[in-house]
Design a protein around this motif. Structure first.
Motif, PDB file in Angstrom:
ATOM      1  N   ALA A  88      -0.236  16.940   8.119  1.00  0.00           N
ATOM      2  CA  ALA A  88       0.473  16.348   6.983  1.00  0.00           C
ATOM      3  C   ALA A  88       0.060  14.889   6.794  1.00  0.00           C
ATOM      4  CB  ALA A  88       1.971  16.440   7.195  1.00  0.00           C
ATOM      5  N   LEU A  89      -0.101  14.482   5.550  1.00  0.00           N
ATOM      6  CA  LEU A  89      -0.362  13.083   5.226  1.00  0.00           C
ATOM      7  C   LEU A  89       0.902  12.337   4.840  1.00  0.00           C
ATOM      8  CD1 LEU A  89      -3.637  13.229   3.076  1.00  0.00           C
ATOM      9  CD2 LEU A  89      -3.388  12.299   5.386  1.00  0.00           C
ATOM     10  N   ASN A  90       1.895  13.072   4.351  1.00  0.00           N
ATOM     11  CA  ASN A  90       3.147  12.441   3.927  1.00  0.00           C
ATOM     12  C   ASN A  90       4.249  13.489   3.999  1.00  0.00           C
ATOM     13  OD1 ASN A  90       2.362  14.026   1.764  1.00  0.00           O
ATOM     14  ND2 ASN A  90       2.813  12.501   0.196  1.00  0.00           N
ATOM     15  N   SER A  91       5.446  13.074   3.658  1.00  0.00           N
ATOM     16  CA  SER A  91       6.579  13.989   3.565  1.00  0.00           C
ATOM     17  C   SER A  91       7.387  13.599   2.344  1.00  0.00           C
ATOM     18  CB  SER A  91       7.440  13.932   4.835  1.00  0.00           C
ATOM     19  OG  SER A  91       7.897  12.614   5.062  1.00  0.00           O
ATOM     20  N   ALA A  92       8.304  14.471   1.955  1.00  0.00           N
ATOM     21  CA  ALA A  92       9.082  14.208   0.752  1.00  0.00           C
ATOM     22  C   ALA A  92       9.915  12.951   0.919  1.00  0.00           C
ATOM     23  CB  ALA A  92       9.984  15.394   0.443  1.00  0.00           C
ATOM     24  N   PRO A  93       9.809  11.994   0.004  1.00  0.00           N
ATOM     25  CA  PRO A  93      10.639  10.779   0.099  1.00  0.00           C
ATOM     26  C   PRO A  93      12.108  11.107  -0.133  1.00  0.00           C
ATOM     27  CG  PRO A  93       9.429  10.844  -1.968  1.00  0.00           C
ATOM     28  CD  PRO A  93       8.914  11.983  -1.160  1.00  0.00           C
ATOM     29  N   ALA A  94      12.966  10.210   0.292  1.00  0.00           N
ATOM     30  CA  ALA A  94      14.404  10.446   0.196  1.00  0.00           C
ATOM     31  C   ALA A  94      14.854  10.649  -1.249  1.00  0.00           C
ATOM     32  CB  ALA A  94      15.164   9.276   0.840  1.00  0.00           C
ATOM     33  N   ASP A  95      14.198   9.975  -2.165  1.00  0.00           N
ATOM     34  CA  ASP A  95      14.586  10.066  -3.569  1.00  0.00           C
ATOM     35  C   ASP A  95      13.613  10.937  -4.364  1.00  0.00           C
ATOM     36  OD1 ASP A  95      12.480   8.344  -3.248  1.00  0.00           O
ATOM     37  OD2 ASP A  95      13.210   6.836  -4.661  1.00  0.00           O
ATOM     38  N   ALA A  96      13.042  11.954  -3.717  1.00  0.00           N
ATOM     39  CA  ALA A  96      12.017  12.790  -4.355  1.00  0.00           C
ATOM     40  C   ALA A  96      12.551  13.489  -5.601  1.00  0.00           C
ATOM     41  CB  ALA A  96      11.509  13.817  -3.360  1.00  0.00           C
ATOM     42  N   ARG A  97      11.700  13.529  -6.616  1.00  0.00           N
ATOM     43  CA  ARG A  97      11.982  14.334  -7.804  1.00  0.00           C
ATOM     44  C   ARG A  97      10.806  15.273  -8.007  1.00  0.00           C
ATOM     45  NH1 ARG A  97      10.460   9.386 -10.395  1.00  0.00           N
ATOM     46  NH2 ARG A  97       8.493   9.644 -11.521  1.00  0.00           N
ATOM     47  N   ASP A 144       1.706   9.694  -4.794  1.00  0.00           N
ATOM     48  CA  ASP A 144       2.677  10.779  -4.665  1.00  0.00           C
ATOM     49  C   ASP A 144       3.598  10.750  -5.875  1.00  0.00           C
ATOM     50  OD1 ASP A 144       4.644  12.614  -3.992  1.00  0.00           O
ATOM     51  OD2 ASP A 144       4.813  11.951  -1.914  1.00  0.00           O
ATOM     52  N   PRO A 145       3.516  11.773  -6.751  1.00  0.00           N
ATOM     53  CA  PRO A 145       4.347  11.750  -7.970  1.00  0.00           C
ATOM     54  C   PRO A 145       5.829  11.938  -7.691  1.00  0.00           C
ATOM     55  CG  PRO A 145       3.128  13.815  -7.798  1.00  0.00           C
ATOM     56  CD  PRO A 145       2.603  12.924  -6.718  1.00  0.00           C
ATOM     57  N   ARG A 146       6.201  12.350  -6.473  1.00  0.00           N
ATOM     58  CA  ARG A 146       7.619  12.580  -6.187  1.00  0.00           C
ATOM     59  C   ARG A 146       8.429  11.296  -6.224  1.00  0.00           C
ATOM     60  NH1 ARG A 146       6.763  16.262  -0.870  1.00  0.00           N
ATOM     61  NH2 ARG A 146       5.416  14.459  -0.428  1.00  0.00           N
ATOM     62  N   ASP A 147       7.774  10.159  -5.993  1.00  0.00           N
ATOM     63  CA  ASP A 147       8.446   8.872  -6.199  1.00  0.00           C
ATOM     64  C   ASP A 147       7.532   7.857  -6.887  1.00  0.00           C
ATOM     65  OD1 ASP A 147       6.672   8.389  -4.163  1.00  0.00           O
ATOM     66  OD2 ASP A 147       8.133   7.524  -2.777  1.00  0.00           O
ATOM     67  N   ASP A 148       6.424   8.349  -7.440  1.00  0.00           N
ATOM     68  CA  ASP A 148       5.455   7.502  -8.143  1.00  0.00           C
ATOM     69  C   ASP A 148       4.986   6.340  -7.281  1.00  0.00           C
ATOM     70  OD1 ASP A 148       5.178   8.990 -10.445  1.00  0.00           O
ATOM     71  OD2 ASP A 148       6.812   7.967 -11.495  1.00  0.00           O
ATOM     72  N   SER A 149       4.761   6.619  -6.007  1.00  0.00           N
ATOM     73  CA  SER A 149       4.290   5.585  -5.098  1.00  0.00           C
ATOM     74  C   SER A 149       2.775   5.638  -4.956  1.00  0.00           C
ATOM     75  CB  SER A 149       4.933   5.760  -3.721  1.00  0.00           C
ATOM     76  OG  SER A 149       4.587   7.025  -3.163  1.00  0.00           O
ATOM     77  N   VAL A 150       2.192   4.470  -4.701  1.00  0.00           N
ATOM     78  CA  VAL A 150       0.773   4.344  -4.338  1.00  0.00           C
ATOM     79  C   VAL A 150       0.769   3.680  -2.972  1.00  0.00           C
ATOM     80  CG1 VAL A 150      -1.476   3.450  -4.997  1.00  0.00           C
ATOM     81  CG2 VAL A 150       0.192   4.032  -6.769  1.00  0.00           C
ATOM     82  N   THR A 151       0.550   4.461  -1.923  1.00  0.00           N
ATOM     83  CA  THR A 151       0.661   3.924  -0.577  1.00  0.00           C
ATOM     84  C   THR A 151      -0.695   3.882   0.110  1.00  0.00           C
ATOM     85  OG1 THR A 151       1.221   6.128   0.282  1.00  0.00           O
ATOM     86  CG2 THR A 151       3.042   4.643  -0.242  1.00  0.00           C
ATOM     87  N   VAL A 152      -0.851   2.880   0.958  1.00  0.00           N
ATOM     88  CA  VAL A 152      -2.061   2.706   1.765  1.00  0.00           C
ATOM     89  C   VAL A 152      -1.643   2.836   3.225  1.00  0.00           C
ATOM     90  CG1 VAL A 152      -3.926   1.130   2.404  1.00  0.00           C
ATOM     91  CG2 VAL A 152      -3.117   1.219   0.032  1.00  0.00           C
ATOM     92  N   PHE A 153      -2.397   3.627   3.996  1.00  0.00           N
ATOM     93  CA  PHE A 153      -2.038   3.844   5.393  1.00  0.00           C
ATOM     94  C   PHE A 153      -3.250   4.351   6.157  1.00  0.00           C
ATOM     95  CE2 PHE A 153      -1.069   7.636   2.935  1.00  0.00           C
ATOM     96  CZ  PHE A 153      -1.589   8.682   3.682  1.00  0.00           C
ATOM     97  N   PRO A 154      -3.213   4.231   7.507  1.00  0.00           N
ATOM     98  CA  PRO A 154      -4.327   4.726   8.301  1.00  0.00           C
ATOM     99  C   PRO A 154      -4.185   6.213   8.592  1.00  0.00           C
ATOM    100  CG  PRO A 154      -2.742   3.643   9.726  1.00  0.00           C
ATOM    101  CD  PRO A 154      -2.214   3.508   8.318  1.00  0.00           C
ATOM    102  N   VAL A 155      -5.305   6.919   8.699  1.00  0.00           N
ATOM    103  CA  VAL A 155      -5.272   8.295   9.176  1.00  0.00           C
ATOM    104  C   VAL A 155      -4.701   8.301  10.585  1.00  0.00           C
ATOM    105  CG1 VAL A 155      -6.711  10.262   9.870  1.00  0.00           C
ATOM    106  CG2 VAL A 155      -7.178   9.055   7.726  1.00  0.00           C
TER     107      VAL A 155
END
Length: 608
Positions: free
Chosen positions: A27-36, A77-88
């Motif tokens: 997994a690269l991410n998970s559903a955010p708390a305020d996911a739509r 991630d469109p579930r919260d319209d975020s653009v996140t940067v992170f390491p593998v």
């Protein structure tokens, strides 16, 4: 009476064909708390809000930490319209995830990110990000990271790409040196009409809003933009822009564009541009530019006895959604693979596989040296397809193709209604009120899998079911690169309204090399030499590639050239590039591993 016998090729992979491929899904991410799971839209689009909500997931790979391999992710991630940067996961030194948010610029709930493209536009040697949106023009995040320090949100300063900000609805962005002056230029593909407030629930009388005016010849979309850049020479300073959008033919600029594919097809190291368009003909624009002056010439195909008009480049009526280039023989012109909608018993179109039949000089003469051969190659059908990437996952020296599929995942099949719309009168198509409902719970090709096409015996077969990566995700984009430094290509998968994943390559593969090609930048740093070409000789399989990591839809691969070395190496690698003053060619011997090669102004290539 003339009859032509046809037979569909078998695309079922054998166990032996699939045995060279193995991936572990993480997994690269998970559903955010305020996911739509849908977007707010303007009132006249409310009944088709699931259709409008079907894009926005995207992913890109780069190297922010100087690891020598690319393991930093930019994920939309469109579930919260975020653009996140992170390491593998597992790459060190680790750092905290952070968000690229346009603080200080105009931004509101009627805007949503659609993609993220790494590009060092100030040429200071640190990777900036271009983020593009629905509801506004793109934002350039200039990177001020201190060498040796972990990247942080405060290191990236948001800057308007164009001033003043404009209301665009962008679905594609690519970077390439279009005019050959040695600097990266920016291409923005826009979808809904400029100024349309697609995501504004209060826009009740938006006279700019329109759907496509044809299912096969739509030309009322937002205007595609092309900007030449002029770096100032100062770090953390946006380059000056020159708008040369009127250099493209008007019917291409106003198409509903979903992807750009850049590739030199004529041998001058100026990139031709394949424009993949929804609802109408794609274009292949041949580049006749000189520094500061951009000129394109469209070249179209012609029909023969066995080719439908809908499969003739420049005349096609399909839904171009993604494009990639691959050189199966390691030389000459590439095969051009294009994603379309190919769902059985639905909109049964065809993917494209344009196979070369001549030379690049034919394009300069206005003739198209390509024929469409997806059926005989076995890749005509895959589903409702989006991004497509060519990459060598088993280090054999021949690329595989991985393709994103799926549209809306639900329980109620809405294909009958869509088929009725597709067969209707184009005169009413642009009016949203004429569209049937597409709402939460509806399904359009929502349970397809992403094929992994492997070339065997001159045809392709899908090994995804035999490798365990055939889960029915609704995927939009891929980023391909070696994230753990083992010289095996991994895949980051951007999924819509679902968790995105990493397919970590665990196959037992022969050796390979990954080459980062760099040039001196205007602000003193080393930047990626996008557009450079690599050809491999010696005992290694013949291979050819060009460095255009942002080709396609919603996925940006690592800015490296992957070279298979099944004999172990060394192997001679010939590199060709432009630096704004001349075209250079140099040969270096390459061993397995990750290498940075400096392309110098005197025409030499120096491993570092």
């Amino acid at each position: 009476m003339l009859a032509i016998a046809t037979a569909r090729p078998d695309t079922t992979a054998s166990a032996a064909t699939a045995s060279s491929f193995s991936f572990r899904t993480e997994a690269l991410n998970s559903a955010p708390a305020d996911a739509r799971y849908e977007r707010p839209v303007q009132p006249q689009l409310e009944h088709i809000r699931s259709w409008i909500s079907a894009v926005g997931a995207a992913v890109a790979l780069t190297d922010l930490r100087g690891l020598g391999h690319q393991a930093d992710v930019c994920l939309v991630d469109p579930r919260d319209d975020s653009v996140t940067v992170f390491p593998v996961r597992g790459s060190e030194p680790a750092y905290e995830r952070f968000e690229l948010f346009p603080r200080g610029l105009r931004y509101d709930a009627m805007m949503a990110p659609m993609g993220c493209v790494p590009a060092d536009l100030d040429e200071n040697g640190t990777m900036d990000f271009l983020v593009y949106y629905w509801g506004r023009s793109p934002v350039l995040f200039l990177n001020g990271t201190t060498p040796g320090s972990p990247p942080r949100a405060t290191d990236f300063r948001p800057t308007e790409l164009v001033r003043p900000m404009e209301v665009w609805n962008s679905t594609a962005l690519n970077v390439a040196d279009v005019d050959g002056d040695g600097h990266l230029d920016v291409l923005v593909g826009n979808y809904f009409p400029d100024g349309a407030k697609v995501l504004d629930p209060t826009a009740r009388d938006d006279d700019r809003m329109a759907m496509q005016d044809s299912m096969g010849l739509a030309r009322n979309g937002g205007i595609n933009r092309i900007f030449l850049t002029r770096p100032t020479g100062a770090p953390m300073t946006a380059p000056e822009l020159v708008d040369v959008s009127n250099s493209a033919p008007d019917h291409s600029a106003r198409a509903w564009t979903l992807a750009f594919g850049m590739q030199d097809l004529t041998g001058d190291l100026l990139p031709e541009m394949y424009v993949a368009n929804d609802f109408g003909p794609d274009q292949l624009l041949v580049n006749h530019s000189t520094p500061g002056r951009v000129r394109w010439r469209e070249v179209k195909g012609s029909r023969d006895l066995t080719t439908p008009r809908s499969e003739v480049l420049g005349h096609d009526s399909f839904k171009g959604m993604g494009v990639t280039f691959t050189y199966p023989d390691g030389r000459g012109l590439p095969l051009i693979a294009v994603s379309n909608i190919t769902t059985p018993f639905a909109l049964q179109e065809s993917n494209f596989a344009f196979v070369p039949t001549g030379e690049g000089s034919d394009l300069l003469a206005g003739e198209l040296p390509y024929d469409e051969r997806s059926e005989e190659l076995g890749i005509a059908r895959s589903g409702w397809s989006w991004d497509i990437k060519a990459a060598d996952f088993d280090n054999s020296g021949v690329d595989e193709l991985i393709q994103a599929t799926g549209f809306i995942k639900g329980e109620r099949d809405r294909w009958p209604e869509l088929q009725e719309l597709a067969m209707g009168n184009d005169q009413v198509l642009e009016h949203p009120a004429a569209w049937p409902n597409f709402q939460p719970g509806d399904d359009l090709s929502g349970h397809e899998h992403n094929p992994l096409w492997v070339r065997t015996g001159g045809r392709y077969t899908d090994v995804a079911p035999r490798t365990g990566i055939d889960q029915p995700h609704v995927t939009r984009g891929f980023a391909v690169g070696d994230v753990d430094g083992d010289n095996r290509l991994d895949v980051l998968v951007a999924n819509q309204w679902e968790d995105s994943v990493l397919l970590r390559n665990t196959a037992q593969s022969p050796p390979a090399a990954d080459l980062r090609l760099v040039r001196a930048g205007a602000a003193g740093g080393l930047r990626d030499a996008l557009g450079a070409q690599v050809e491999v000789g010696g005992a290694a399989p013949p291979q050819k590639a060009q460095l255009y990591p942002a080709n396609g839809h919603a996925g940006v691969s690592a800015s490296e050239v992957h070279v298979a070395l099944p004999q172990g190496g060394p192997a001679p690698v010939t590199i060709s590039w432009r630096d704004g003053r001349a075209v250079h060619t140099a040969t270096v011997d390459v061993e397995p591993g990750h290498h940075t090669i400096l392309l110098r102004p005197d025409g030499t290539a120096v491993p570092r």
